[in-house]
Structure formats: C-alpha cells, structure tokens
Motif scaffolding. Structure first.
Motif, short mmCIF file in Angstrom:
data_model
loop_
_atom_site.label_atom_id
_atom_site.label_comp_id
_atom_site.label_asym_id
_atom_site.label_seq_id
_atom_site.Cartn_x
_atom_site.Cartn_y
_atom_site.Cartn_z
N GLN A 79 0.83 -1.21 0.00
CA GLN A 79 0.00 0.00 0.00
C GLN A 79 0.86 1.26 0.00
O GLN A 79 0.54 2.24 -0.66
CB GLN A 79 -0.93 -0.02 1.21
N GLN B 4 0.91 4.54 -2.38
CA GLN B 4 0.37 5.78 -1.82
C GLN B 4 1.04 6.08 -0.48
O GLN B 4 0.89 5.33 0.47
CB GLN B 4 -1.15 5.66 -1.64
N ASN C 46 1.70 7.57 3.15
CA ASN C 46 0.81 7.94 4.25
C ASN C 46 1.54 8.70 5.36
O ASN C 46 1.00 8.87 6.45
CB ASN C 46 0.11 6.71 4.83
N TYR D 182 -3.36 10.51 -12.58
CA TYR D 182 -3.26 9.24 -11.87
C TYR D 182 -2.15 8.38 -12.45
O TYR D 182 -1.32 7.84 -11.73
CB TYR D 182 -4.60 8.50 -11.96
N LYS E 214 -5.63 1.71 -2.98
CA LYS E 214 -5.71 3.03 -2.38
C LYS E 214 -6.95 3.06 -1.48
O LYS E 214 -7.88 2.28 -1.66
CB LYS E 214 -5.80 4.12 -3.45
N ARG F 34 -11.25 6.00 -5.29
CA ARG F 34 -9.85 5.74 -5.62
C ARG F 34 -9.68 4.31 -6.12
O ARG F 34 -8.91 4.05 -7.05
CB ARG F 34 -8.97 5.99 -4.41
N GLN G 40 -8.38 2.99 -9.73
CA GLN G 40 -7.34 1.96 -9.87
C GLN G 40 -7.76 0.88 -10.84
O GLN G 40 -6.98 0.44 -11.68
CB GLN G 40 -7.07 1.34 -8.49
#
Length: 315
Positions: free
Chosen positions: A155, A159, A161, A243, A302, A307, A311
């Motif tokens: 993950q 993306q 975090n 994206y 995501k 989102r 994807q």
C-alpha cells in the motif's frame, strides 16, 4: 537533543507564527537548522531575530546556488544535520502544538526500548487542516484526505501515508537515506523515509493532531478533501493522466529504491520485501488483468471507494 530542520523560501508571511510555536514547545532540548533558498523577502532577518530571542541554538544558511525545490532543500538539510541524535522536519507555514516534540520523543523512546536505537525508526502523527488564517477546516487530515494511518509495504509503494512535517527520525534512519533523497527519482523525502523505515526499520503513528497544517495559495503540497463528492467526481472525470503519472512516478521510485538497497536487503535476508518491491516496480509493464490481480492478491488498494474505482479503470 532534537534537531529541527526547516526549508525556507519567501516565508515571511507565516514564518513568525511557526517560529513562535517552536519556542512554546514543552520539550526544550532542541536546536534549529534553516536553509533559506534565496528568499527575496524578510525571511532570513526574521529567523535571525528569533535566534536572538531564544536560548536554543539556531543556525541559518543561504543556499548557493538555490535548490529550487523543497525536496532538494530538505536533502541538503538532512546531510547537514547527520550529527544529530534525532531529526524533525518542519515546514515554514505551519504551527506546531506545544507537545509536538514531547509526544514524538515519547513514542520514539518506546520504539527504542522495543527495537533498539540502531534500528531505523520513524514516528509521525496526524495533523489538523487549517485555513490561511488558522481557522480549523478539519480536525484530522487523515480523515479529511482519507489516508491510511497504517499501511502495508504494498500500500505504501502505491500511496504515501507519512506527512513530512510530522516526522521524527532517528540517526539510523537518517544515515540510511541522506545520500539518496536528492535524486530526481525520489518523489519526496518523506515518502522515501517512509519506505526505508517500512523495509529496514519500524514506524509508529501518533493518532493525534500535533500540527496545524496551513492551507493557502502557495502550498507546494496541500491536503485534499478526499471525501468530498465534487472533488472525487472531478478526479474521476479528469484525473486519468494525473493518476497514471503518479503511478509511473511511484514505480520509478521503487526501481531506484531497489538500485540503492537491493544488496542491503539481501544481506539482511529481507527477501519477501525485496520480492514485493520488484513485483511492484514491474506494475507499468503488466497487462491490465495482471495488474488487477496484483492489486487483489497484495491488497495494494488506495483508500476510498472512488480511488479503488480509478485503480481498476486506469490500472
């Protein structure tokens, strides 16, 4: 001792509030290192005035030549501060809560007791989202932007975090990333630090807003209202190019991470992590079905329904 590193460029409008929030910290063992990237306003003088008003050490340097980016500026700062035991990153336009340093150090000490100080360690926290005049927009940026508080490696590759202005990193982590974060394949210093901590060390999250994250027209990075239907539909209608560019950038970063650390991963028998990054680095070369199967099998989704739809549609 915590070394706060702050990248500054024409920050006069908000800088004084941030500096004053450093002075109000209930944890007093800190010093500040500033790199100014050629400001044409009064930023440098504000920092010098602040230095004369506090007992803490404050060092300010002018980049010659200018870096031209926050990432490059923080990369230089990081290398200048490697003698520090702990490094905390600061933006010029935020305001820190009075317990930011103490809460972060408390969490860091707990990690050290469990894993040892030679382990790369990263502590980060939530933020409150504020307007230009510090009116609160949202009490939690993680909720506002629909970000995972804890992410798997898969993950995280997709993306980030970890927000840089909340990070506290120990020496082992900083030494591990400092020579490499300026490379153009690195998306941002905080993203690279998060990946390094996930693979080689440990990360801890403080579920409390320790920073007022100011939103204004000059932000290089801002909080996104990711649960706002209008914002989401706009992204769905117009966001395909952005994206795909973001995914391509994350793939390029993954390849660079492998170039730098593949040998270290093998030495430490981190074969599962290495295989995960290799698989992710091949994402853009996969046929659509194979990419979709990768997302499903690895749970590398995501956060948020729209989102996930993007994807699936765009890979």
């Amino acid at each position: 001792m915590i070394t706060i590193i702050m990248a500054v460029y024409n920050g006069e409008k908000y800088l004084k509030e941030q500096l004053e929030s450093f002075a109000r910290q209930d944890y007093k063992e800190w010093r500040l290192i500033v790199h100014d990237d050629g400001s044409s306003d009064n930023s440098v003088q504000l920092i010098k005035d602040f230095a004369s008003s506090v007992a803490n050490e404050v060092l300010v340097y002018i980049n010659q030549p200018a870096c031209g980016s926050a990432k490059g500026n923080f990369a230089g700062l990081l290398n200048d501060a490697l003698d520090a035991g702990y490094i905390m990153f600061a933006d010029q336009d935020d305001v820190w809560k009075e317990d930011k340093l103490s809460a972060s150090m408390d969490k860091m000490r707990r990690l050290e007791r469990k894993y040892g100080s030679s382990t790369p360690l990263l502590v980060h926290s939530d933020l409150e989202v504020a307007g230009e005049n510090m009116g609160i927009i949202a009490g939690s940026m993680f909720s506002y932007s629909n970000i995972r508080r804890n992410a798997t490696l898969e993950q995280l590759l997709l993306q980030n975090n970890v927000t840089g202005c909340t990070m506290l990193c120990n020496k082992a982590l900083c030494n591990g990333i400092a020579p490499f974060v300026a490379d153009e394949r690195v998306i941002m210093h905080d993203y690279f630090a998060a990946l390094y901590a996930k693979v080689f060390g440990k990360t801890a999250f403080i579920d409390k807003a320790l920073v007022s994250y100011r939103q204004h027209g000059d932000n290089s990075v801002g909080a996104k209202a990711a649960k706002n239907p209008v914002y989401l539909l706009k992204r769905l209608n117009n966001g395909k190019k952005a994206y795909k560019e973001a995914v391509a950038a994350s793939v390029k970063q993954a390849w660079y991470f492998l170039d730098v650390y593949s040998g270290q991963m093998a030495e430490q028998s981190l074969f599962t992590e290495r295989a995960t990054i290799i698989r992710y680095a091949g994402l853009c070369r996969m046929p659509f079905i194979e990419r979709l199967l990768f997302f499903i099998s690895s749970k590398a989704w995501k956060k948020g329904f729209i989102r996930k739809v993007m994807q699936v549609l765009w890979g």
